[in-house]
Design a protein around this motif. Structure first.
Motif, PDB file in Angstrom:
ATOM      1  N   LEU A 104       0.778  -1.404  -0.227  1.00 50.54           N
ATOM      2  CA  LEU A 104      -0.033  -0.026   0.051  1.00 50.54           C
ATOM      3  C   LEU A 104       0.725   1.343   0.102  1.00 50.54           C
ATOM      4  O   LEU A 104       0.243   2.326  -0.042  1.00 50.54           O
ATOM      5  N   VAL A 105       2.192   1.035  -0.140  1.00 51.79           N
ATOM      6  CA  VAL A 105       3.003   2.151  -0.007  1.00 51.79           C
ATOM      7  C   VAL A 105       2.806   2.936  -1.508  1.00 51.79           C
ATOM      8  O   VAL A 105       2.653   2.255  -2.540  1.00 51.79           O
ATOM      9  N   TRP A 150      10.814   5.639   0.829  1.00 53.96           N
ATOM     10  CA  TRP A 150      10.565   4.222   0.949  1.00 53.96           C
ATOM     11  C   TRP A 150      11.988   3.384   0.699  1.00 53.96           C
ATOM     12  O   TRP A 150      12.269   2.629   1.620  1.00 53.96           O
ATOM     13  N   LYS A 151      12.768   3.772  -0.221  1.00 54.69           N
ATOM     14  CA  LYS A 151      13.959   3.157  -0.584  1.00 54.69           C
ATOM     15  C   LYS A 151      14.937   3.244   0.851  1.00 54.69           C
ATOM     16  O   LYS A 151      15.626   2.664   1.298  1.00 54.69           O
ATOM     17  N   LEU A 152      15.006   4.700   1.268  1.00 52.32           N
ATOM     18  CA  LEU A 152      15.842   4.992   2.186  1.00 52.32           C
ATOM     19  C   LEU A 152      15.495   3.942   3.618  1.00 52.32           C
ATOM     20  O   LEU A 152      16.368   3.832   4.321  1.00 52.32           O
ATOM     21  N   LEU A 194       7.073   5.611   8.130  1.00 54.90           N
ATOM     22  CA  LEU A 194       6.036   6.413   8.515  1.00 54.90           C
ATOM     23  C   LEU A 194       6.371   7.583   9.538  1.00 54.90           C
ATOM     24  O   LEU A 194       5.968   8.422   9.660  1.00 54.90           O
ATOM     25  N   ALA A 195       7.758   7.205  10.153  1.00 53.83           N
ATOM     26  CA  ALA A 195       8.074   8.037  10.993  1.00 53.83           C
ATOM     27  C   ALA A 195       8.619   9.334  10.573  1.00 53.83           C
ATOM     28  O   ALA A 195       8.710  10.342  11.168  1.00 53.83           O
ATOM     29  N   SER A 199       4.411  11.952  12.373  1.00 54.63           N
ATOM     30  CA  SER A 199       4.979  10.910  12.686  1.00 54.63           C
ATOM     31  C   SER A 199       4.580  10.093  13.805  1.00 54.63           C
ATOM     32  O   SER A 199       3.938  10.517  14.501  1.00 54.63           O
ATOM     33  N   GLY A 200       4.996   8.758  13.935  1.00 54.22           N
ATOM     34  CA  GLY A 200       4.485   7.901  14.957  1.00 54.22           C
ATOM     35  C   GLY A 200       3.064   7.550  15.057  1.00 54.22           C
ATOM     36  O   GLY A 200       2.551   7.005  16.200  1.00 54.22           O
TER      37      GLY A 200
END
Length: 215
Positions: A134-135, A143-145, A173-174, A179-180
């Motif tokens: 779902l990204v 996302w790669k990082l 997601l952070a 975030s969190g």
């Protein structure tokens, strides 16, 4: 006034993340509030879910449709056999393996039973493996990082077994504006995309198990 629990449509899930991910996929796709249609029950773990499953089928009276959501974890076949043993003992005919699009069992005189094994009824894994589908953009640099960060953290960690996918999803997601957040909230804010094909396949199974009339 609190909504009364739905006694006809009950959905047993392993934990709160499963509950809110399901509710937000349902509602982000324009369906009524889940609590108005489905009684989703957080069972706080797989053992409690299995115990409740055995009990709820045995004493069911007004129950019409019962959903079961569990993780495959490291052994999909073993998880299916655990479910099959319980359901067979309750009089259900269970196929040798789960259906790719989600299993629904119909047995005369008994509630319909629906089973979804995360991530996709086909692979080993957990809820977070499903959420990787779902990204919004798999080629997004963030996302790669997140994968590189988790790989480096694993090298430094003293924990014997690291759930890499879980760590990667939460790391990704952070770095979002808020975030969190819990996983369900990430879907509500579209940090994860409830319109992805994998989410819609899960939703189709849910709607088949719990038919809903949308005005």
């Amino acid at each position: 006034m609190p909504t009364k629990p739905n006694i006809a449509n009950v959905f047993l899930v392993e934990g709160s993340d499963d509950l809110y991910v399901t509710a937000n996929i349902w509602e982000k796709n324009g369906l009524p509030k889940t609590q108005e249609h489905i009684n989703i029950k957080d069972m706080n773990g797989i053992d409690a879910l299995f115990k409740e499953l055995d009990t709820i089928i045995a004493v069911a009276s007004d129950l019409e449709n019962l959903g079961i959501l569990v993780d495959a974890d490291t052994n999909l076949s073993q998880r299916w056999q655990q479910l099959s043993k319980i359901l067979t003992a309750q009089g259900y005919t269970v196929p040798p393996q789960p259906a790719k699009s989600g299993t629904i069992l119909t047995q005369s005189g008994k509630p319909r039973i629906g089973i979804w094994i995360m991530p996709d009824n086909n692979l080993t894994g957990i809820l977070e493996d499903f959420l990787t589908y779902l990204v919004p953009d798999p080629n997004e640099e963030l996302w790669k990082l997140s994968e590189k960060c988790v790989d480096e953290a694993i090298k430094l960690s003293t924990v014997a077994s690291i759930p890499k996918t879980k760590a990667r999803v939460h790391t990704y997601l952070a770095w979002k504006e808020k975030s969190g957040l819990p996983l369900g909230s990430a879907i509500a804010l579209s940090y994860l995309d409830a319109a992805k094909p994998e989410a819609l396949e899960y939703l189709t199974w849910l709607k088949t198990l719990f038919p809903v009339v949308v005005p």
